[in-house]
Design a protein around this motif. Structure first.
Motif, PDB file in Angstrom:
ATOM      1  N   ASN A 141      -8.214  -1.774  41.561  1.00  0.00           N
ATOM      2  CA  ASN A 141      -6.787  -2.044  41.409  1.00  0.00           C
ATOM      3  C   ASN A 141      -6.344  -0.875  40.461  1.00  0.00           C
ATOM      4  OD1 ASN A 141      -4.081  -3.138  39.862  1.00  0.00           O
ATOM      5  ND2 ASN A 141      -4.335  -3.862  41.880  1.00  0.00           N
ATOM      6  N   VAL A 142      -5.351   0.162  41.243  1.00  0.00           N
ATOM      7  CA  VAL A 142      -4.674   1.061  40.554  1.00  0.00           C
ATOM      8  C   VAL A 142      -3.227   0.828  40.433  1.00  0.00           C
ATOM      9  CG1 VAL A 142      -4.526   3.602  40.394  1.00  0.00           C
ATOM     10  CG2 VAL A 142      -6.556   2.499  41.112  1.00  0.00           C
ATOM     11  N   PHE A 143      -2.680   1.126  39.456  1.00  0.00           N
ATOM     12  CA  PHE A 143      -1.066   0.991  39.240  1.00  0.00           C
ATOM     13  C   PHE A 143      -0.491   2.454  38.570  1.00  0.00           C
ATOM     14  CE2 PHE A 143       2.692   0.429  36.575  1.00  0.00           C
ATOM     15  CZ  PHE A 143       3.476   0.175  37.474  1.00  0.00           C
ATOM     16  N   VAL A 144       0.326   2.973  39.232  1.00  0.00           N
ATOM     17  CA  VAL A 144       0.975   4.164  38.991  1.00  0.00           C
ATOM     18  C   VAL A 144       2.346   4.227  38.849  1.00  0.00           C
ATOM     19  CG1 VAL A 144       1.344   6.555  39.161  1.00  0.00           C
ATOM     20  CG2 VAL A 144      -0.897   5.552  39.706  1.00  0.00           C
ATOM     21  N   GLU A 145       3.067   4.556  37.865  1.00  0.00           N
ATOM     22  CA  GLU A 145       4.334   4.526  37.590  1.00  0.00           C
ATOM     23  C   GLU A 145       4.793   6.142  37.325  1.00  0.00           C
ATOM     24  OE1 GLU A 145       7.431   1.418  35.932  1.00  0.00           O
ATOM     25  OE2 GLU A 145       7.001   2.725  34.206  1.00  0.00           O
ATOM     26  N   SER A 160       6.964   3.127  41.723  1.00  0.00           N
ATOM     27  CA  SER A 160       5.951   2.509  41.227  1.00  0.00           C
ATOM     28  C   SER A 160       5.088   2.274  42.339  1.00  0.00           C
ATOM     29  CB  SER A 160       6.458   1.187  40.521  1.00  0.00           C
ATOM     30  OG  SER A 160       7.084   1.524  39.266  1.00  0.00           O
ATOM     31  N   ALA A 161       3.911   2.444  42.178  1.00  0.00           N
ATOM     32  CA  ALA A 161       2.910   2.441  43.416  1.00  0.00           C
ATOM     33  C   ALA A 161       1.693   1.697  42.993  1.00  0.00           C
ATOM     34  CB  ALA A 161       2.596   3.752  44.122  1.00  0.00           C
ATOM     35  N   LYS A 162       1.133   0.926  43.662  1.00  0.00           N
ATOM     36  CA  LYS A 162      -0.014   0.160  43.344  1.00  0.00           C
ATOM     37  C   LYS A 162      -1.033  -0.116  44.657  1.00  0.00           C
ATOM     38  CE  LYS A 162       1.626  -4.493  43.216  1.00  0.00           C
ATOM     39  NZ  LYS A 162       1.854  -5.597  42.402  1.00  0.00           N
ATOM     40  N   ALA A 163      -2.336  -0.133  44.643  1.00  0.00           N
ATOM     41  CA  ALA A 163      -2.970  -0.693  45.475  1.00  0.00           C
ATOM     42  C   ALA A 163      -4.427  -0.807  45.095  1.00  0.00           C
ATOM     43  CB  ALA A 163      -3.346   0.656  46.622  1.00  0.00           C
ATOM     44  N   ASN A 173       4.010   5.218  48.286  1.00  0.00           N
ATOM     45  CA  ASN A 173       2.479   4.937  48.648  1.00  0.00           C
ATOM     46  C   ASN A 173       1.675   5.332  47.731  1.00  0.00           C
ATOM     47  OD1 ASN A 173       3.515   3.355  51.007  1.00  0.00           O
ATOM     48  ND2 ASN A 173       3.601   5.283  52.072  1.00  0.00           N
ATOM     49  N   LEU A 174       0.602   4.432  47.508  1.00  0.00           N
ATOM     50  CA  LEU A 174      -0.637   5.169  46.844  1.00  0.00           C
ATOM     51  C   LEU A 174      -1.879   4.890  47.776  1.00  0.00           C
ATOM     52  CD1 LEU A 174      -1.573   4.290  43.187  1.00  0.00           C
ATOM     53  CD2 LEU A 174      -3.286   4.021  44.959  1.00  0.00           C
ATOM     54  N   PHE A 175      -2.641   5.795  47.985  1.00  0.00           N
ATOM     55  CA  PHE A 175      -3.774   5.991  48.814  1.00  0.00           C
ATOM     56  C   PHE A 175      -4.904   6.796  48.225  1.00  0.00           C
ATOM     57  CE2 PHE A 175      -0.615   8.569  50.623  1.00  0.00           C
ATOM     58  CZ  PHE A 175      -1.211   9.889  51.120  1.00  0.00           C
ATOM     59  N   GLN A 221      -3.150   4.219  54.282  1.00  0.00           N
ATOM     60  CA  GLN A 221      -4.167   3.972  54.544  1.00  0.00           C
ATOM     61  C   GLN A 221      -4.856   3.865  53.177  1.00  0.00           C
ATOM     62  OE1 GLN A 221      -6.196   5.564  57.753  1.00  0.00           O
ATOM     63  NE2 GLN A 221      -4.789   4.950  59.251  1.00  0.00           N
ATOM     64  N   GLN A 222      -5.713   2.981  53.022  1.00  0.00           N
ATOM     65  CA  GLN A 222      -6.560   3.116  51.551  1.00  0.00           C
ATOM     66  C   GLN A 222      -7.433   4.265  51.463  1.00  0.00           C
ATOM     67  OE1 GLN A 222      -8.543  -0.604  50.869  1.00  0.00           O
ATOM     68  NE2 GLN A 222      -6.359  -1.772  50.223  1.00  0.00           N
ATOM     69  N   LEU A 223      -8.003   4.697  52.472  1.00  0.00           N
ATOM     70  CA  LEU A 223      -9.012   5.535  52.655  1.00  0.00           C
ATOM     71  C   LEU A 223      -8.730   6.526  53.751  1.00  0.00           C
ATOM     72  CD1 LEU A 223     -12.508   4.278  51.318  1.00  0.00           C
ATOM     73  CD2 LEU A 223     -10.866   5.759  50.053  1.00  0.00           C
ATOM     74  N   VAL A 224      -8.098   7.676  53.690  1.00  0.00           N
ATOM     75  CA  VAL A 224      -7.371   8.542  54.726  1.00  0.00           C
ATOM     76  C   VAL A 224      -8.519   9.280  54.992  1.00  0.00           C
ATOM     77  CG1 VAL A 224      -6.086  10.218  55.433  1.00  0.00           C
ATOM     78  CG2 VAL A 224      -5.308   8.562  53.820  1.00  0.00           C
ATOM     79  N   ALA A 225      -9.034   9.350  56.254  1.00  0.00           N
ATOM     80  CA  ALA A 225      -9.979  10.234  56.795  1.00  0.00           C
ATOM     81  C   ALA A 225      -9.736  11.753  56.693  1.00  0.00           C
ATOM     82  CB  ALA A 225     -10.239   9.878  58.282  1.00  0.00           C
ATOM     83  N   GLY A 226     -10.173  12.441  55.775  1.00  0.00           N
ATOM     84  CA  GLY A 226      -9.691  14.147  55.421  1.00  0.00           C
ATOM     85  C   GLY A 226     -10.167  14.878  56.478  1.00  0.00           C
ATOM     86  N   GLU A 227      -9.156  15.880  56.960  1.00  0.00           N
ATOM     87  CA  GLU A 227      -9.586  16.803  57.958  1.00  0.00           C
ATOM     88  C   GLU A 227      -9.940  18.119  56.916  1.00  0.00           C
ATOM     89  OE1 GLU A 227      -7.138  17.023  61.258  1.00  0.00           O
ATOM     90  OE2 GLU A 227      -7.709  15.065  62.125  1.00  0.00           O
TER      91      GLU A 227
END
Length: 392
Positions: free
Chosen positions: A185-189, A203-206, A245-247, A296-302
């Motif tokens: 769990n990560v929270f960013v303000e 404020s974002a969390k995921a 959004n936090l991802f 998305q939680q884990l974005v497929a990076g190009e």
């Protein structure tokens, strides 16, 4: 006498200034980014032209920011050092004087440090009084040497303090990032200072798939309206300020964070994120476009491998035999250059490496008694502005 049937012919100036293509040609030939901002304020039509992405890329190519010098900061240093770089710019001398003298504006025992530097602006932190709280100050106008102390935030989350960052635009003074994470769990303000008033920007969390392990404050950056934070795990945390959004963004295969300086993010134009990765003798530079990301939680990076450098071949002649690449301590926007720390024994140096020309030079010698992390913040001339039409 002109007859009623005679058609009206507008003046030549209206024909020119009413033609978007001609206006673009005129604006591309102004002498500085400051003049471009003034021209963009004439009317919304000129603003739209000046804010066009293709136009700004061309303007940057003809008016590129130039490196004036750099600030060296570290935990062991009572205050940062400014090191000038050789450049043939006429205005560079005054900018170097400003950067060298602005540090004296902080009182003794205030322990100033550099948080961020971009487009001729520098964000400092310092102690307000012998035992006072940490405060922020910004060098806004380098030509005039104007530095302003910023008002303190209403409630400082000292246990969650992560980073203070300069904005992409001129309407904002700075951002402050607070981070808290437990397990996955990560929270960013993120709070923002505008017109002298602090407010919560987002404020974002995921719940991420993998715990971050640790989130590294010294290599956090803001680019294209997004905050990027390097983690000990194999991804970078991204917070979109517009959508809250936090991802996580997966790193390229084989790229990992091992210690400070092995993985360093870098700002790029047109929503491009760069990363520098140092491993052994190799320095690799990767890039990735960020404008199509989602939550998305884990974005497929190009990721695309832009460059690979043999540090021994390009920098080995500047240091003693047996010297190794210790870390990447600073980078230039668009991966134009990097500052590398190299050495052996008590002789460690900072090497400036221009990626395009492979030009390398020794620019700073580290204190042999210092075994703490040092960081380099490039001090640049003012670059092309970022316009946001919704502000007008």
């Amino acid at each position: 006498m002109m007859s009623a049937e005679t058609s009206y012919s507008p003046p030549a100036s209206i024909k020119v200034l009413g033609n978007d293509d001609l206006v673009g040609e005129i604006l591309s030939r102004v002498d500085s980014p400051t003049t471009l901002v003034r021209a963009a304020l004439v009317c919304r039509r000129w603003l739209r032209r000046a804010s066009d992405g293709a136009f700004l890329r061309r303007f940057r190519a003809s008016h590129p920011p130039r490196l004036v010098g750099f600030f060296v900061t570290g935990d062991w240093m009572p205050r940062p050092e400014f090191v000038p770089m050789n450049t043939d710019l006429t205005s560079a001398a005054s900018l170097r004087r400003t950067a060298g003298s602005v540090l004296h504006a902080f009182p003794e025992f205030s322990s100033p440090g550099v948080c961020d530097s971009r487009d001729g602006r520098v964000l400092f932190e310092f102690t307000d009084g012998a035992r006072g709280p940490r405060r922020l100050a910004v060098l806004r106008d380098p030509a005039a040497g104007a530095m302003a102390k910023l008002p303190p935030r209403p409630s400082a989350l000292t246990d969650r303090y992560h980073a203070a960052l300069l904005p992409d635009d001129n309407a904002t003074t700075c951002y402050h990032v607070d981070v808290h994470h437990v397990g996955r769990n990560v929270f960013v303000e993120v709070t923002v200072l505008r017109s002298g008033v602090w407010s919560v920007c987002c404020s974002a969390k995921a719940d991420l798939t993998t715990p971050p392990g640790g989130i590294i404050p010294k290599v956090t950056l803001l680019a294209g309206g997004k905050v990027y934070m390097v983690t000990v795990a194999a991804y970078i945390i991204c917070v979109d300020l517009a959508t809250a959004n936090l991802f996580a963004i997966d790193l390229p295969e084989g790229v990992t964070y091992e210690h400070f300086g092995t993985l360093v993010p870098c700002r790029g134009d047109d929503s491009v994120l760069y990363i520098f990765h140092a491993k052994g003798d190799k320095l690799s530079v990767w890039l990735r476009r960020m404008d199509n990301d989602n939550d998305q939680q884990l974005v497929a990076g190009e990721w695309v491998l832009r460059d690979t450098v043999s540090v021994k071949e390009t920098c080995g002649h500047l240091v003693e035999p047996g010297s190794e690449l210790a870390s990447v301590v600073g980078v230039g926007d668009n991966a134009e250059f990097a500052f590398l720390e190299m050495g052996v024994g008590d002789n460690y140096f900072v090497i400036y490496l221009h990626l395009g020309t492979r030009k390398a030079e020794k620019v700073y010698k580290r204190d042999p008694d210092n075994d703490e992390i040092i960081q380099v913040h490039p001090f640049m001339t003012v670059g092309p502005p970022v316009f946001r039409l919704e502000q007008f």
